[in-house]
Motif scaffolding. Sequence first.
Motif, PDB file in Angstrom:
ATOM      1  N   ALA A   1       0.983  -1.193   0.092  1.00 35.12           N
ATOM      2  CA  ALA A   1      -0.090  -0.116  -0.032  1.00 35.12           C
ATOM      3  C   ALA A   1       0.791   1.076   0.037  1.00 35.12           C
ATOM      4  O   ALA A   1       0.689   2.131  -0.795  1.00 35.12           O
ATOM      5  CB  ALA A   1      -1.002  -0.048   1.122  1.00 35.12           C
ATOM      6  N   TRP A   2       1.976   1.176   0.830  1.00 32.06           N
ATOM      7  CA  TRP A   2       2.746   2.411   0.725  1.00 32.06           C
ATOM      8  C   TRP A   2       3.529   2.505  -0.435  1.00 32.06           C
ATOM      9  O   TRP A   2       3.637   3.765  -1.007  1.00 32.06           O
ATOM     10  CB  TRP A   2       3.880   2.294   1.971  1.00 32.06           C
ATOM     11  N   LEU A   3       4.115   1.306  -0.916  1.00 31.82           N
ATOM     12  CA  LEU A   3       4.826   1.522  -2.317  1.00 31.82           C
ATOM     13  C   LEU A   3       4.129   2.040  -3.253  1.00 31.82           C
ATOM     14  O   LEU A   3       4.545   2.852  -4.184  1.00 31.82           O
ATOM     15  CB  LEU A   3       5.114  -0.105  -2.758  1.00 31.82           C
ATOM     16  N   GLY A   4       2.520   1.580  -3.607  1.00 31.23           N
ATOM     17  CA  GLY A   4       1.781   2.019  -4.286  1.00 31.23           C
ATOM     18  C   GLY A   4       1.738   3.849  -4.176  1.00 31.23           C
ATOM     19  O   GLY A   4       1.494   4.280  -5.325  1.00 31.23           O
ATOM     20  N   SER A   5       1.460   3.996  -3.080  1.00 24.86           N
ATOM     21  CA  SER A   5       1.392   5.629  -2.926  1.00 24.86           C
ATOM     22  C   SER A   5       2.660   6.179  -3.205  1.00 24.86           C
ATOM     23  O   SER A   5       2.401   7.458  -3.571  1.00 24.86           O
ATOM     24  CB  SER A   5       0.816   5.511  -1.411  1.00 24.86           C
ATOM     25  N   GLU A   6       3.646   5.615  -3.118  1.00 23.30           N
ATOM     26  CA  GLU A   6       4.878   6.222  -3.351  1.00 23.30           C
ATOM     27  C   GLU A   6       5.111   6.637  -4.798  1.00 23.30           C
ATOM     28  O   GLU A   6       6.111   7.346  -5.198  1.00 23.30           O
ATOM     29  CB  GLU A   6       6.013   5.556  -2.616  1.00 23.30           C
ATOM     30  N   GLY A   7       4.492   6.125  -5.652  1.00 24.65           N
ATOM     31  CA  GLY A   7       4.881   6.255  -7.230  1.00 24.65           C
ATOM     32  C   GLY A   7       4.201   5.573  -8.234  1.00 24.65           C
ATOM     33  O   GLY A   7       4.626   5.453  -9.262  1.00 24.65           O
ATOM     34  N   LEU A   8       3.248   4.653  -7.660  1.00 19.93           N
ATOM     35  CA  LEU A   8       2.412   3.596  -8.618  1.00 19.93           C
ATOM     36  C   LEU A   8       1.092   4.205  -8.688  1.00 19.93           C
ATOM     37  O   LEU A   8      -0.013   3.235  -9.125  1.00 19.93           O
ATOM     38  CB  LEU A   8       2.765   2.322  -8.051  1.00 19.93           C
ATOM     39  N   GLY A   9       0.677   5.460  -8.429  1.00 19.36           N
ATOM     40  CA  GLY A   9      -0.556   5.997  -8.585  1.00 19.36           C
ATOM     41  C   GLY A   9      -1.730   5.644  -7.582  1.00 19.36           C
ATOM     42  O   GLY A   9      -2.934   6.356  -7.594  1.00 19.36           O
ATOM     43  N   GLY A  10      -1.202   5.149  -6.243  1.00 17.53           N
ATOM     44  CA  GLY A  10      -2.006   4.877  -5.308  1.00 17.53           C
ATOM     45  C   GLY A  10      -1.797   3.571  -4.635  1.00 17.53           C
ATOM     46  O   GLY A  10      -1.007   2.813  -4.894  1.00 17.53           O
TER      47      GLY A  10
END
Length: 199
Positions: free
Chosen positions: A51-60
């Motif tokens: 979840a953190w990884l997505g928020s950091e640069g994958l659009g959410g």
Amino acid sequence: ETGLVQSEGKRLVEGGPSPGAVVQATGGWLAGIEKATTERSYRAGLRDFVAWLGSEGLGGPLELDDLPVNLGEHISSRTLRRYVKALQDQGKSVATINHRLSVIRRWVEILEGDELIHPTRADAIYHVEGPRGTNNSSRSFLTEDEVQVVIDKIGKERLIDKLYLPDARAANVSASVFFSLGIHLNCARACRAKSFALS
């Protein structure tokens, strides 16, 4: 040489992994964990990371059942260090952070075995060290994540049989956390102490 290649958790077609390869590898790994408490702990830690990884640069935020096939390209030692810093900023304990790192390293091993992350990238991730010592020095009780680590290491049955805390002020363990996990404590004296007031 290209062609159809099958392996546990993935299917390579025409030289590349299938769209659901990361989801399959992840789900298969988690489903194969025998202890239910360990599986829940690993799943929760991994869910937080993706979840953190997505928020950091994958659009959410990402979900474990919707991971992109190229996810391995977005996981690196630098990414992991940033995640550690984010956890520290959230006030997570050293034990919790190191447990999360352990879960992520094991997951990366699964991805590497299924050729879903480059070996060089994976090797760098394995060498990311967690924080040492203690933080949150004003806090003198175990969080639920920390209790889960204890249970995973010792085993619930052994904990039920052997755990005895004669002095709550010395132990400084939150009894409500243990009771919430269904563990009975022999704490006749401990329950009288303020730090063991049940919520």
